[in-house]
Design a protein around this motif. Structure first.
Motif, mmCIF file in Angstrom:
data_model
loop_
_atom_site.group_PDB
_atom_site.id
_atom_site.type_symbol
_atom_site.label_atom_id
_atom_site.label_comp_id
_atom_site.label_asym_id
_atom_site.label_seq_id
_atom_site.Cartn_x
_atom_site.Cartn_y
_atom_site.Cartn_z
ATOM 1 N N HIS A 68 -45.863 43.144 24.785
ATOM 2 C CA HIS A 68 -45.821 41.714 25.112
ATOM 3 C C HIS A 68 -47.231 41.091 25.146
ATOM 4 N N GLY A 93 -45.452 33.973 24.327
ATOM 5 C CA GLY A 93 -44.588 34.505 23.293
ATOM 6 C C GLY A 93 -44.754 33.756 21.981
ATOM 7 N N ASN A 94 -44.204 34.339 20.929
ATOM 8 C CA ASN A 94 -44.202 33.703 19.615
ATOM 9 C C ASN A 94 -42.770 33.802 19.086
ATOM 10 N N SER A 95 -42.073 32.678 19.091
ATOM 11 C CA SER A 95 -40.666 32.672 18.696
ATOM 12 C C SER A 95 -40.461 32.639 17.186
ATOM 13 N N LYS A 146 -40.092 34.039 13.487
ATOM 14 C CA LYS A 146 -39.280 35.185 13.083
ATOM 15 C C LYS A 146 -40.032 36.132 12.150
ATOM 16 N N LYS A 186 -36.130 38.895 13.838
ATOM 17 C CA LYS A 186 -36.182 38.740 15.288
ATOM 18 C C LYS A 186 -37.433 37.951 15.632
ATOM 19 N N ALA A 187 -37.500 37.467 16.876
ATOM 20 C CA ALA A 187 -38.721 36.809 17.347
ATOM 21 C C ALA A 187 -39.888 37.787 17.250
ATOM 22 N N LYS A 188 -41.037 37.279 16.892
ATOM 23 C CA LYS A 188 -42.198 38.149 16.684
ATOM 24 C C LYS A 188 -42.612 38.871 17.958
ATOM 25 N N THR A 234 -42.381 38.490 22.677
ATOM 26 C CA THR A 234 -42.049 37.719 23.878
ATOM 27 C C THR A 234 -43.025 38.067 24.997
ATOM 28 N N ASP A 277 -52.132 36.852 19.976
ATOM 29 C CA ASP A 277 -50.902 36.512 19.266
ATOM 30 C C ASP A 277 -50.672 37.606 18.238
ATOM 31 N N SER A 310 -47.713 40.152 16.672
ATOM 32 C CA SER A 310 -46.278 40.437 16.601
ATOM 33 C C SER A 310 -46.024 41.940 16.714
#
Length: 396
Positions: A197, A201-203, A205, A216-218, A220, A264, A266
């Protein structure tokens, strides 16, 4: 000429046999027979050396006498003659260049694979090169001269590049973080730690695996301590930093996917770091959360044997998960849950090295949340994880 030498060698061998037979039959002629034996032996030895020399010349090999060993078989030190001792002062440091290891490679005391290994240069680690003969690079480390195989050095600082793209055109490039060198005696293994984590987060995909259409989200932010209020991403990093120090003391090289919470990165990018670094182990640290606050204990995860992205790594990843989980609960006293096999985790699916996720405890359980926030308990957590890595890589 060579044919004649072989014929002569055969004739002399017959003479040796005849002479030996004569020695056995005529005890009164031992002195004469002995002289004959010695003369024949010397002649045979001379011919053998001549034939051997011809063979070496035919094969393009230079025949030379090995002077590395004394008559009693003890090895003598001839390195100084073959490879003169050089110092930094023998080179123009103004002309030196910074090079990067493209893979983990030995740093040697002489330009030979027979020489001693001074240390292991980690993937992505920089080194100062002062000379290069095409095969061996002369480098400066700790103000002394050492040697690295030139094939494993590059002027370009390594980056992780994922070339596969999804149907939506997704792609990613991420830089490999610096390698932390061991503080204890080096064992040659590299561990990549992913503190799960991050603070934001980075939503966006990303594919759950190489070439996958499912996304999926990169990344959370994770869960949160029900009693302490400590964020999971903070806990994961605190334990990861302690684990790094324990591993360095035990002789491992270590790469941290992140060392701050403000990143940031993923899940697939974290796996790519481990892949490109050539990690022997990729350990992902997480904490769990459930609506049932009574649940506590530790869980490990790995892929299934039929995982379409990296199923071939199942046996190694499962062994890693078992070793880490068992050692962790033995050290911390946490309740042991079973290893969960799943193909839904992007960070596992993208890994091309042995990988496991360790859910270190439940932050939704007040007692376990408070323990995991304790520095003393975190030390036990780190030691337990390191014990599992030792067991997997070293058999300890």
């Amino acid at each position: 000429m060579k044919k004649c030498k072989f014929i002569a060698l055969i004739l002399i061998s017959i003479l040796l046999i005849t002479t030996l037979s004569a020695c056995g039959k005529s005890g009164g002629q031992e002195s004469v027979a002995s002289d004959q034996w010695l003369s024949a032996t010397e002649a045979a030895d001379s011919l053998r050396e001549s034939v051997a020399s011809d063979q070496l010349e035919d094969e393009g090999i230079e025949a030379e006498i090995d002077e590395n060993y004394a008559d009693d078989g003890a090895e003598t030190d001839s390195d100084a003659d073959e490879y003169p001792a050089l110092t930094v002062d023998d080179f123009d440091l103004d002309a030196a260049e910074t090079m990067y290891a493209t893979a983990r490679v030995n740093v040697r005391t002489a330009p030979s694979t027979d020489s001693d290994v001074y240390e292991v240069l980690g993937t992505g680690k920089s080194v100062t090169r002062v000379a290069d003969d095409g095969s061996w690079s002369t480098v400066v480390i700790d103000d002394s001269i050492y040697y690295v195989a030139s094939a494993y050095l590059s002027e370009d600082e390594p980056v992780v590049t994922e070339t596969a793209t999804s149907s939506s055109g997704w792609s990613s490039t991420v830089k490999i973080p610096a390698v932390s060198e061991p503080t204890g005696e080096a064992n040659g293994f590299l561990v990549v730690i992913d503190p799960g984590h991050q603070s934001r987060g980075n939503s966006g995909k990303e594919p759950i695996g190489p070439g996958a259409s499912e996304t999926k989200a990169k990344v959370t932010t994770g869960t949160k301590g029900v009693s302490t209020g400590l964020a999971e991403y903070e806990l994961n990093l605190e334990v990861a930093i302690k684990l790094r120090e324990v591993l360095l003391e035990r002789g491992y090289e270590v790469i941290m996917c992140r060392t701050t919470n403000d990143v940031d990165l993923s899940n697939s990018e974290r796996a790519q770091i481990a892949n490109e670094a050539g990690a022997d182990v990729f350990i992902r640290l997480h904490a769990d959360g459930m609506t049932d606050s009574s649940i506590n204990g530790a869980v490990a995860m790995c892929q299934t044997s039929s995982n379409p992205y990296n199923g071939s790594l199942y046996s190694q990843s499962r062994a890693l998960a078992d070793d880490v989980l068992s050692s962790y609960v033995a050290k911390t006293g946490a309740k042991k849950h079973s290893v969960q096999e799943t193909d839904t985790m992007s960070g596992i699916n993208w890994a091309s090295v042995p990988c496991t996720i360790l859910e270190m405890g439940y932050m939704t359980n007040a007692a376990e949340d408070q323990k995991m926030a304790s520095s003393d308990y975190q030390n036990l957590m780190a030691e337990g994880i390191a014990d599992g890595i030792d067991k997997f890589l070293l058999g300890n």
